[in-house]
Design an enzyme around this catalytic site. Structure first.
Site, PDB file in Angstrom:
ATOM      1  N   HIS A 112       0.962  -1.035   0.066  1.00 28.92           N
ATOM      2  CA  HIS A 112       0.049   0.023   0.171  1.00 28.92           C
ATOM      3  C   HIS A 112       0.935   1.138   0.031  1.00 28.92           C
ATOM      4  O   HIS A 112       0.629   2.221   0.573  1.00 28.92           O
ATOM      5  CB  HIS A 112      -0.767  -0.007   1.197  1.00 28.92           C
ATOM      6  N   ASN A 120     -10.425  -2.648   2.532  1.00 36.12           N
ATOM      7  CA  ASN A 120      -9.990  -2.755   1.139  1.00 36.12           C
ATOM      8  C   ASN A 120     -11.122  -2.662   0.065  1.00 36.12           C
ATOM      9  O   ASN A 120     -12.449  -2.443   1.000  1.00 36.12           O
ATOM     10  CB  ASN A 120      -9.320  -4.116   0.663  1.00 36.12           C
ATOM     11  N   HIS A 141      -3.957   0.946  11.779  1.00 35.00           N
ATOM     12  CA  HIS A 141      -3.939  -0.268  12.572  1.00 35.00           C
ATOM     13  C   HIS A 141      -5.261  -0.898  13.172  1.00 35.00           C
ATOM     14  O   HIS A 141      -5.805  -0.164  13.740  1.00 35.00           O
ATOM     15  CB  HIS A 141      -2.777   0.093  13.803  1.00 35.00           C
TER      16      HIS A 141
HETATM   17 FE1  HDE Z   1      -2.396  -4.624   5.570  1.00 39.08          FE
HETATM   18  N1  HDE Z   1      -0.778  -4.137   5.947  1.00 39.08           N
HETATM   19  N2  HDE Z   1      -2.015  -6.521   6.086  1.00 39.08           N
HETATM   20  N3  HDE Z   1      -4.451  -5.743   4.722  1.00 39.08           N
HETATM   21  N4  HDE Z   1      -3.178  -2.956   4.914  1.00 39.08           N
HETATM   22  C1  HDE Z   1      -0.467  -2.663   5.726  1.00 39.08           C
HETATM   23  O1  HDE Z   1       0.749  -1.438   7.368  1.00 39.08           O
HETATM   24  C2  HDE Z   1      -0.831  -6.900   6.684  1.00 39.08           C
HETATM   25  C3  HDE Z   1      -4.602  -7.011   5.070  1.00 39.08           C
HETATM   26  C4  HDE Z   1      -4.380  -2.678   4.525  1.00 39.08           C
HETATM   27  O2  HDE Z   1      -3.122   3.545   4.067  1.00 39.08           O
HETATM   28  C5  HDE Z   1       0.954  -2.539   6.307  1.00 39.08           C
HETATM   29  O3  HDE Z   1       1.222   0.619   7.947  1.00 39.08           O
HETATM   30  C6  HDE Z   1      -0.714  -8.374   7.212  1.00 39.08           C
HETATM   31  C7  HDE Z   1      -6.177  -7.117   4.913  1.00 39.08           C
HETATM   32  C8  HDE Z   1      -4.777  -1.106   3.990  1.00 39.08           C
HETATM   33  O4  HDE Z   1      -1.481   3.410   5.447  1.00 39.08           O
HETATM   34  C9  HDE Z   1       1.415  -3.706   6.852  1.00 39.08           C
HETATM   35  C10 HDE Z   1      -2.095  -8.875   6.531  1.00 39.08           C
HETATM   36  C11 HDE Z   1      -6.668  -5.888   4.615  1.00 39.08           C
HETATM   37  C12 HDE Z   1      -3.378  -0.875   4.288  1.00 39.08           C
HETATM   38  C13 HDE Z   1       0.189  -4.663   6.639  1.00 39.08           C
HETATM   39  C14 HDE Z   1      -2.626  -7.767   5.905  1.00 39.08           C
HETATM   40  C15 HDE Z   1      -5.655  -5.066   4.455  1.00 39.08           C
HETATM   41  C16 HDE Z   1      -2.436  -1.972   4.894  1.00 39.08           C
HETATM   42  C17 HDE Z   1       2.043  -1.654   5.410  1.00 39.08           C
HETATM   43  C18 HDE Z   1      -2.380 -10.165   6.386  1.00 39.08           C
HETATM   44  C19 HDE Z   1      -8.174  -5.438   4.315  1.00 39.08           C
HETATM   45  C20 HDE Z   1      -2.618   0.743   3.988  1.00 39.08           C
HETATM   46  C21 HDE Z   1       2.067  -0.311   6.050  1.00 39.08           C
HETATM   47  C22 HDE Z   1      -2.519 -10.849   7.797  1.00 39.08           C
HETATM   48  C23 HDE Z   1      -8.907  -5.569   5.177  1.00 39.08           C
HETATM   49  C24 HDE Z   1      -3.051   1.648   5.164  1.00 39.08           C
HETATM   50  C25 HDE Z   1       1.234  -0.183   7.287  1.00 39.08           C
HETATM   51  C26 HDE Z   1      -2.545   3.011   4.858  1.00 39.08           C
HETATM   52  C27 HDE Z   1      -1.140  -1.696   5.170  1.00 39.08           C
HETATM   53  C28 HDE Z   1      -0.010  -6.105   6.916  1.00 39.08           C
HETATM   54  C29 HDE Z   1      -3.718  -7.866   5.101  1.00 39.08           C
HETATM   55  C30 HDE Z   1      -5.652  -3.648   4.519  1.00 39.08           C
HETATM   56  C31 HDE Z   1       2.742  -4.284   6.867  1.00 39.08           C
HETATM   57  C32 HDE Z   1       0.348  -8.895   8.052  1.00 39.08           C
HETATM   58  C33 HDE Z   1      -6.845  -8.450   4.808  1.00 39.08           C
HETATM   59  C34 HDE Z   1      -5.712  -0.489   3.444  1.00 39.08           C
HETATM   60  O5  HDE Z   1       1.397  -3.739   8.428  1.00 39.08           O
END
Ligand code: HDE
Length: 728
Positions: free
Chosen positions: A99, A172, A363
């Site tokens: 992202h 998402n 978060h």
């Molecule tokens: Fe994320 N995801 N994600 N994700 N995600 C990040 O956090 C992660 C997942 C989503 O505009 C990171 O600050 C793991 C689902 C958005 O700043 C990180 C898993 C959904 C954004 C991270 C998922 C999301 C992130 C990268 C699987 C929809 C952007 C930078 C367990 C419900 C937020 C950060 C923004 C961002 C980890 C799966 C949505 C690395 C480990 C499911 C919208 O922490």
């Protein structure tokens, strides 16, 4: 009231109007949001100020370093040079690991009616309260500077600055995810990111490692259908849905828990690009979605999304033939309807991209009383990852003190020091329990807003195992396919052919057809196979499903009752019939659309009946950046357009992409020359066929023409064009 008085931070009440921003509100002005008031002292405006060092010393010369003689060496004592350079050298921070490419906006959320029976969360109690929010939309795969219109999932992250602390709904634009367990996330992201040896391709899943991984991960079948569908190329962030994905919990005042899924519905309805168009926009305007969001807010066309919830009683947890804890499944709306509960309005652009959009830290673990987690193993893993990732990205543990991340309520705890500490904590006691600090800060009882986790009963052996209830990977993928319109299915097949056609390893293509698509739908597998040089599967391994979910398609959620905020191109040259141009422009603007005049060069056109300003030249714009095109009358203008390949290409390409095309009088000649095959462009009165609206004769009332054209634009795209053999 003082800053430490919790009452001073309650969001301001009394909205003017729920639907339409009151006309006297300037786009950059936000009415009484406590978050904006909090940010205000942090904002810097250097207008009329002298240049200073970071120490506040006025600088007399910032163009020449201090030297020993005009041609001599630079002196170490030049503190201004060293400070300026030091800061510049450290301007970059790591981008988000996923992202990375995103755009943000401020706004507010208002609940329509108290949800007291469902949740005690204060954000859902009082319809007169505007809770400030910051939203960040994003793509997932591309780097920070990558194009907006790539085929990808979009992030839809909302930070609510509530009077009980920050609540982040980090969702998402698709309701399901690729994997069921967080432990697979690093594998998924490694597979989809550019490949290890050569860092190619950029911001695209169309390469071997991604499809290799997917072909071996049947649990991704459902989301792959979403990613290959038009959902993955939204026309605008303002025209896509958002989903919390996981099942969360609502808890009410009595402690009763219910399962909840969150939905965001764009008030403008959903709309998507077509793939050819999306790829071209990536070159013509890589900031397409970012620009669209920014401009809409600047123009006062505030993006709006309604919040919906699907509620499942705890006793119904086992009612479905899938597991509510499995993030690769959605709850079909036919089984559990979505209840619309409130609205999000985005009404202010950030002042500084880095300070706000880049430094905002979301978060899923930021919750408030009344909202709790479930045991979804994907969600559980996220609860670790999002705090952890900020340490590297924002450089230490004090990122919650950054202005954009601060809650609007006071923060009191015993956390101390660390890089970039902004607070000056007073008192000797930085521990609990203490007597030297009078026992403060003290844990709050539940009645005072202290967060108490839902007391779910848990039992089990420590075990690395996937629940058998997570085992059906294909039914909802099949449901998705069966729920699409034939055109949407065609787009999906084309997308699969494109993605797999870019894979060099034949075994990957074959596995995708024979092990994957053939378990979703036989016809799909055969059609994909023939587009990528793979032997079509003989056996039908799929199981048809009864349960459909028509809501999964973009078409199902589109709105055709108006053209608000759409962008229309008017092609004109010298000699344009000004009455014809002005009539259509006025009608479009009255309907809430934007109209831009495009000519060979920008500037003033000498029309028949007056002058017209051409907003843009063909060099700096393209049909793919508009929702529709209109060619007004005027013999000289039409003749000039006919001699211009860019003008011909403009209408031809619009036709190919299914957009509404209108022409009046001599303007119709351009359409005729563009050979819009199959559409009868007869001379005469008003005609409307497959989104091509023309009026050549003098007897057509301008109003009737404008109405017919607006009606065609409102449909978004016309897939029923008689013959798509248009070269563009
Ligand atoms: Fe994320 N995801 N994600 N994700 N995600 C990040 O956090 C992660 C997942 C989503 O505009 C990171 O600050 C793991 C689902 C958005 O700043 C990180 C898993 C959904 C954004 C991270 C998922 C999301 C992130 C990268 C699987 C929809 C952007 C930078 C367990 C419900 C937020 C950060 C923004 C961002 C980890 C799966 C949505 C690395 C480990 C499911 C919208 O922490």
């Amino acid at each position: 009231m003082s800053q430490s008085d919790p009452r001073s931070t309650a969001p301001d009440a009394a909205p003017q109007s729920q639907d339409v921003p009151s006309p006297e509100v300037q786009p950059r002005e936000v009415q009484g949001s406590s978050k904006q008031a909090q940010l205000e002292p942090q904002r810097r405006d250097s207008t009329g100020q002298y240049l200073t060092t970071n120490q506040g010393l006025r600088v007399s010369d910032t163009d020449n370093s201090l030297k020993a003689g005009a041609r001599g060496p630079t002196l170490l004592e030049d503190f201004h040079l060293r400070e300026k350079m030091m800061h510049f050298d450290h301007e970059r921070i790591p981008e988000r690991v996923v992202h990375a490419r995103g755009s943000g906006a401020h706004g507010y959320f208002q609940v329509y009616e108290p949800l007291t029976e469902l949740t005690r969360a204060k954000v859902f109690q009082d319809p007169s309260v505007r809770t400030p929010v910051f939203v960040r939309f994003s793509t997932v795969v591309g780097f920070r500077g990558s194009a907006d219109t790539v085929r990808d999932v979009r992030g839809f992250a909302v930070k609510f600055y509530t009077e009980e602390g920050n609540w982040d709904l980090v969702g998402n634009n698709m309701p399901v995810f690729f994997i069921q367990d967080a432990i697979k996330f690093p594998d998924l992201v490694h597979a989809v990111k550019p490949e290890q040896p050569d860092q190619m391709p950029q911001a695209s899943a169309a390469h071997d490692t991604f499809w290799d991984f997917i072909s071996l991960m049947p649990e991704s079948a459902h989301v792959i259908m979403w990613v290959l569908s038009d959902r993955a190329i939204p026309r605008s962030y303002r025209m896509m849905e958002g989903f919390g994905v996981h099942t969360f919990r609502f808890i009410n005042e009595a402690g009763k828990a219910r399962f909840v899924k969150f939905h965001w519905r764009p008030v403008l309805g959903t709309a998507s690009l077509v793939w050819d168009e999306a790829q071209k926009i990536a070159g013509k305007d890589p900031d397409f979605n970012r620009r669209d969001l920014w401009e809409a807010i600047e123009q006062g066309n505030f993006p709006e999304f309604e919040l919906g919830v699907q509620i499942v009683e705890e006793e119904d947890e086992q009612r479905f033939d899938f597991d509510l804890l499995d993030a690769t499944k959605l709850i079909p709306e036919e089984l559990v309807p979505v209840r619309i509960v409130g609205k999000l309005t985005l009404n202010r652009n950030p002042d500084n991209f880095f300070a706000e959009t880049e430094q905002v830290a979301f978060h899923p673990g930021h919750v408030v009383p009344g909202i709790d987690f479930t045991n979804d193993p994907l969600l559980q893993g996220r609860l670790f990852s999002y705090l952890d990732t900020q340490l590297i990205r924002l450089g230490g543990p004090n990122f919650a003190q950054l202005p954009i991340n601060r809650p609007v309520v006071p923060v009191h705890n015993n956390q101390r020091e660390g890089y970039g500490q902004q607070e000056i904590h007073r008192g000797r006691a930085s521990y609990f329990p203490n007597s030297l600090g009078g026992g403060f800060p003290a844990p709050a009882p539940e009645a005072e807003g202290g967060y108490v986790h839902h007391m779910e009963r848990v039992e089990g052996h420590k075990i690395r195992q996937r629940s058998p209830s997570f085992g059906d990977h294909f039914s909802q993928a099949t449901m998705f396919w069966q729920s699409l319109t034939p055109t949407e299915q065609e787009h999906l097949v084309d997308a699969a052919r494109f993605e797999l056609g870019k894979c060099k390893v034949m075994a990957v293509r074959e596995r995708m057809v024979h092990e994957f698509f053939s378990r979703i739908n036989h016809d799909l597998a055969v059609r994909v196979a023939e587009g990528i040089g793979v032997e079509p599967p003989a056996a039908d391994l799929s199981q048809p499903v009864q349960q459909l979910a028509p809501e999964v398609g973009v078409e199902a959620r589109k709105r055709t009752d108006g053209i608000r905020t759409r962008k229309i191109a008017l092609l004109a040259e010298n000699g344009v019939d000004v009455a014809s141009l002005n009539a259509i422009r006025q009608a479009l603007q009255e309907a809430g659309a934007t109209a831009e005049v495009i000519s060979k060069f920008p500037g003033t056109l000498q029309g028949v009946g007056g002058e017209v300003k051409a907003d843009k030249g063909f060099l700096t714009t393209a049909s793919v950046l508009y929702d529709a095109v209109f060619v007004p009358g005027g013999a000289q203008s039409a003749a000039a357009l006919l001699r211009n390949g860019d003008a011909l290409h403009f209408v031809t390409e619009s036709y190919k992409h299914g957009k509404a095309i209108g022409a009046q009088g001599e303007g119709v000649e351009l359409l005729r020359a563009a050979a819009l095959i199959g559409v009868a462009l007869d001379a005469g009165g008003l005609q409307s066929q497959a989104g091509v609206v023309t009026a050549q004769g003098p007897d057509t009332a301008p109003d009737a023409l404008a109405l017919a054209f607006i009606e065609a634009v409102a449909q978004h795209r016309h897939w029923n064009r008689p013959d798509p053999r248009v070269p563009a």
